[in-house]
Design a protein around this motif. Structure first.
Motif, PDB file in Angstrom:
ATOM      1  N   MET A   9      56.336  37.972  67.100  1.00 25.69           N
ATOM      2  CA  MET A   9      56.480  37.461  65.971  1.00 25.69           C
ATOM      3  C   MET A   9      56.385  38.428  64.701  1.00 25.69           C
ATOM      4  N   GLY A  10      57.161  38.472  63.933  1.00 23.54           N
ATOM      5  CA  GLY A  10      57.181  39.223  62.650  1.00 23.54           C
ATOM      6  C   GLY A  10      57.273  38.234  61.682  1.00 23.54           C
ATOM      7  N   PHE A  11      56.590  39.019  60.582  1.00 24.54           N
ATOM      8  CA  PHE A  11      56.266  38.136  59.238  1.00 24.54           C
ATOM      9  C   PHE A  11      57.210  38.784  57.974  1.00 24.54           C
ATOM     10  N   ASN A  12      57.965  38.161  57.513  1.00 23.50           N
ATOM     11  CA  ASN A  12      58.794  38.863  56.344  1.00 23.50           C
ATOM     12  C   ASN A  12      58.409  38.089  54.939  1.00 23.50           C
ATOM     13  N   GLY A  13      58.447  38.858  54.058  1.00 25.10           N
ATOM     14  CA  GLY A  13      57.999  38.291  52.627  1.00 25.10           C
ATOM     15  C   GLY A  13      57.924  39.448  51.679  1.00 25.10           C
ATOM     16  N   ASN A  14      57.738  39.197  50.315  1.00 27.96           N
ATOM     17  CA  ASN A  14      57.262  40.252  49.399  1.00 27.96           C
ATOM     18  C   ASN A  14      55.988  40.621  49.644  1.00 27.96           C
ATOM     19  N   ALA A  15      56.015  41.843  49.903  1.00 25.41           N
ATOM     20  CA  ALA A  15      54.183  42.525  50.119  1.00 25.41           C
ATOM     21  C   ALA A  15      53.778  42.853  48.654  1.00 25.41           C
ATOM     22  N   ASP A  16      52.664  42.818  48.613  1.00 24.37           N
ATOM     23  CA  ASP A  16      51.910  43.192  47.435  1.00 24.37           C
ATOM     24  C   ASP A  16      51.914  44.142  46.979  1.00 24.37           C
ATOM     25  N   THR A  17      52.266  44.651  45.753  1.00 24.65           N
ATOM     26  CA  THR A  17      52.417  46.265  45.527  1.00 24.65           C
ATOM     27  C   THR A  17      51.468  46.973  45.242  1.00 24.65           C
ATOM     28  N   THR A  18      50.149  46.390  45.264  1.00 23.30           N
ATOM     29  CA  THR A  18      48.877  47.162  45.365  1.00 23.30           C
ATOM     30  C   THR A  18      48.521  47.305  46.681  1.00 23.30           C
ATOM     31  N   ASN A  19      48.534  46.345  47.649  1.00 24.55           N
ATOM     32  CA  ASN A  19      48.050  46.425  49.076  1.00 24.55           C
ATOM     33  C   ASN A  19      49.327  45.860  49.928  1.00 24.55           C
ATOM     34  N   SER A  20      50.036  46.758  50.340  1.00 22.30           N
ATOM     35  CA  SER A  20      51.132  46.474  51.147  1.00 22.30           C
ATOM     36  C   SER A  20      50.783  46.003  52.536  1.00 22.30           C
ATOM     37  N   GLY A  21      49.480  45.343  52.829  1.00 22.79           N
ATOM     38  CA  GLY A  21      49.115  44.690  53.998  1.00 22.79           C
ATOM     39  C   GLY A  21      48.975  43.347  53.717  1.00 22.79           C
ATOM     40  N   LEU A  22      49.134  42.917  52.313  1.00 22.19           N
ATOM     41  CA  LEU A  22      49.226  41.621  51.870  1.00 22.19           C
ATOM     42  C   LEU A  22      50.680  41.131  51.396  1.00 22.19           C
ATOM     43  N   PHE A  23      50.566  39.769  51.511  1.00 20.24           N
ATOM     44  CA  PHE A  23      51.921  39.256  50.902  1.00 20.24           C
ATOM     45  C   PHE A  23      51.193  39.030  49.318  1.00 20.24           C
ATOM     46  N   ALA A  24      52.547  39.010  48.773  1.00 24.11           N
ATOM     47  CA  ALA A  24      52.556  38.991  47.073  1.00 24.11           C
ATOM     48  C   ALA A  24      52.863  37.605  46.595  1.00 24.11           C
ATOM     49  N   ILE A  25      51.863  37.376  45.409  1.00 25.29           N
ATOM     50  CA  ILE A  25      51.856  36.234  44.791  1.00 25.29           C
ATOM     51  C   ILE A  25      53.267  35.924  44.255  1.00 25.29           C
ATOM     52  N   ALA A  26      53.900  34.932  44.189  1.00 31.68           N
ATOM     53  CA  ALA A  26      55.184  34.757  43.630  1.00 31.68           C
ATOM     54  C   ALA A  26      55.083  35.160  42.096  1.00 31.68           C
ATOM     55  N   THR A  27      56.041  35.885  41.591  1.00 31.18           N
ATOM     56  CA  THR A  27      56.090  36.289  40.096  1.00 31.18           C
ATOM     57  C   THR A  27      55.973  34.969  39.136  1.00 31.18           C
ATOM     58  N   GLY A  28      55.201  35.345  38.200  1.00 30.83           N
ATOM     59  CA  GLY A  28      55.014  34.138  37.319  1.00 30.83           C
ATOM     60  C   GLY A  28      53.610  33.194  37.372  1.00 30.83           C
TER      61      GLY A  28
ATOM     62  N   ALA B 138      49.074  30.301  42.907  1.00 33.76           N
ATOM     63  CA  ALA B 138      49.137  31.595  43.923  1.00 33.76           C
ATOM     64  C   ALA B 138      49.931  31.023  45.264  1.00 33.76           C
ATOM     65  N   ASP B 139      51.162  31.014  44.849  1.00 33.33           N
ATOM     66  CA  ASP B 139      52.253  30.731  46.208  1.00 33.33           C
ATOM     67  C   ASP B 139      52.909  32.013  46.604  1.00 33.33           C
ATOM     68  N   SER B 140      53.228  31.978  47.727  1.00 31.09           N
ATOM     69  CA  SER B 140      54.142  32.783  48.338  1.00 31.09           C
ATOM     70  C   SER B 140      54.874  32.140  49.604  1.00 31.09           C
ATOM     71  N   VAL B 141      56.034  32.807  49.678  1.00 26.95           N
ATOM     72  CA  VAL B 141      57.156  32.381  50.901  1.00 26.95           C
ATOM     73  C   VAL B 141      57.041  33.494  52.042  1.00 26.95           C
ATOM     74  N   VAL B 142      56.738  32.992  53.314  1.00 29.97           N
ATOM     75  CA  VAL B 142      56.838  34.023  54.422  1.00 29.97           C
ATOM     76  C   VAL B 142      57.516  33.439  55.273  1.00 29.97           C
ATOM     77  N   THR B 143      58.421  34.429  55.825  1.00 31.00           N
ATOM     78  CA  THR B 143      59.431  33.754  57.056  1.00 31.00           C
ATOM     79  C   THR B 143      58.790  34.405  58.432  1.00 31.00           C
ATOM     80  N   VAL B 144      58.591  33.543  59.307  1.00 31.24           N
ATOM     81  CA  VAL B 144      58.387  33.965  60.634  1.00 31.24           C
ATOM     82  C   VAL B 144      59.680  34.273  61.396  1.00 31.24           C
ATOM     83  N   MET B 145      59.705  35.507  61.900  1.00 26.68           N
ATOM     84  CA  MET B 145      60.915  36.017  62.488  1.00 26.68           C
ATOM     85  C   MET B 145      60.613  35.982  64.081  1.00 26.68           C
ATOM     86  N   LEU B 146      61.366  35.550  64.931  1.00 27.72           N
ATOM     87  CA  LEU B 146      60.995  35.643  66.483  1.00 27.72           C
ATOM     88  C   LEU B 146      62.039  36.709  67.272  1.00 27.72           C
ATOM     89  N   SER B 147      61.238  37.300  68.182  1.00 25.57           N
ATOM     90  CA  SER B 147      62.407  37.898  69.241  1.00 25.57           C
ATOM     91  C   SER B 147      61.669  37.573  70.529  1.00 25.57           C
TER      92      SER B 147
END
Length: 161
Positions: A75-94, A150-159
């Motif tokens: 499982m891989g997890f795709n979404g916008n990474a936080d610009t300060t800490n790339s190990g976290l997912f970013a909160i949606a703009t606005g 404080a929302d975000s969208v993360v997509t789970v990618m499977l291989s």
């Protein structure tokens, strides 16, 4: 009188045959529900790297089943990474600022790295209806947390293999 040979009247042409098909291997499917991290006051964040006292929220990724020939699910997890800490997912703009979202396996042994193609979560397949247990939390990334959604969208990618 003019004679025309049959060869002179023959026309040449080409035709293309498009061949399509699929040779499939096994497959897996998953489903998820929205993850509610709750409502928090900005004052619950006390410094960069901190989380609200309530901490982690457990959630499942549910198996919809896998073919019998699947040995490991990646499982891989795709979404916008936080610009300060790339190990976290970013909160949606606005929305809120100064925080990101961290995902881990529920036992805490593996942390999700946003958009990584090499740092994947590896699981043995589970039966349909069983789950891959996960957890999520907010983590402060800047010295000041600004209130907002404080929302975000993360997509789970499977291989799998």
């Amino acid at each position: 009188m003019t004679l025309v040979s049959g060869a002179a009247l023959a026309q040449t042409g080409n035709a293309t045959i498009n061949v399509t098909g699929v040779i499939g291997g096994g497959a897996c499917a998953i489903s998820t529900n929205p993850v509610d991290l709750g409502a928090h006051d900005a004052s619950e964040f006390t410094g960069v790297g901190t989380s609200p006292p309530s901490g982690w929220v457990d959630f499942p990724i549910t198996s919809e089943g896998c073919s019998a020939d699947i040995v490991t699910i990646h499982m891989g997890f795709n979404g916008n990474a936080d610009t300060t800490n790339s190990g976290l997912f970013a909160i949606a703009t606005g929305g809120a600022s100064g925080i990101g979202i961290q995902l881990q396996t529920q036992d805490g042994t593996a942390t999700v790295v946003p958009n990584s193609t090499t740092n994947l979560l590896n699981w043995s397949p589970v039966a349909a209806g069983s789950t891959y247990p996960m957890r999520a939390r907010y983590v402060q990334t800047l010295s000041t947390v600004t209130p907002g959604a404080a929302d975000s969208v993360v997509t789970v990618m499977l291989s799998y293999n």
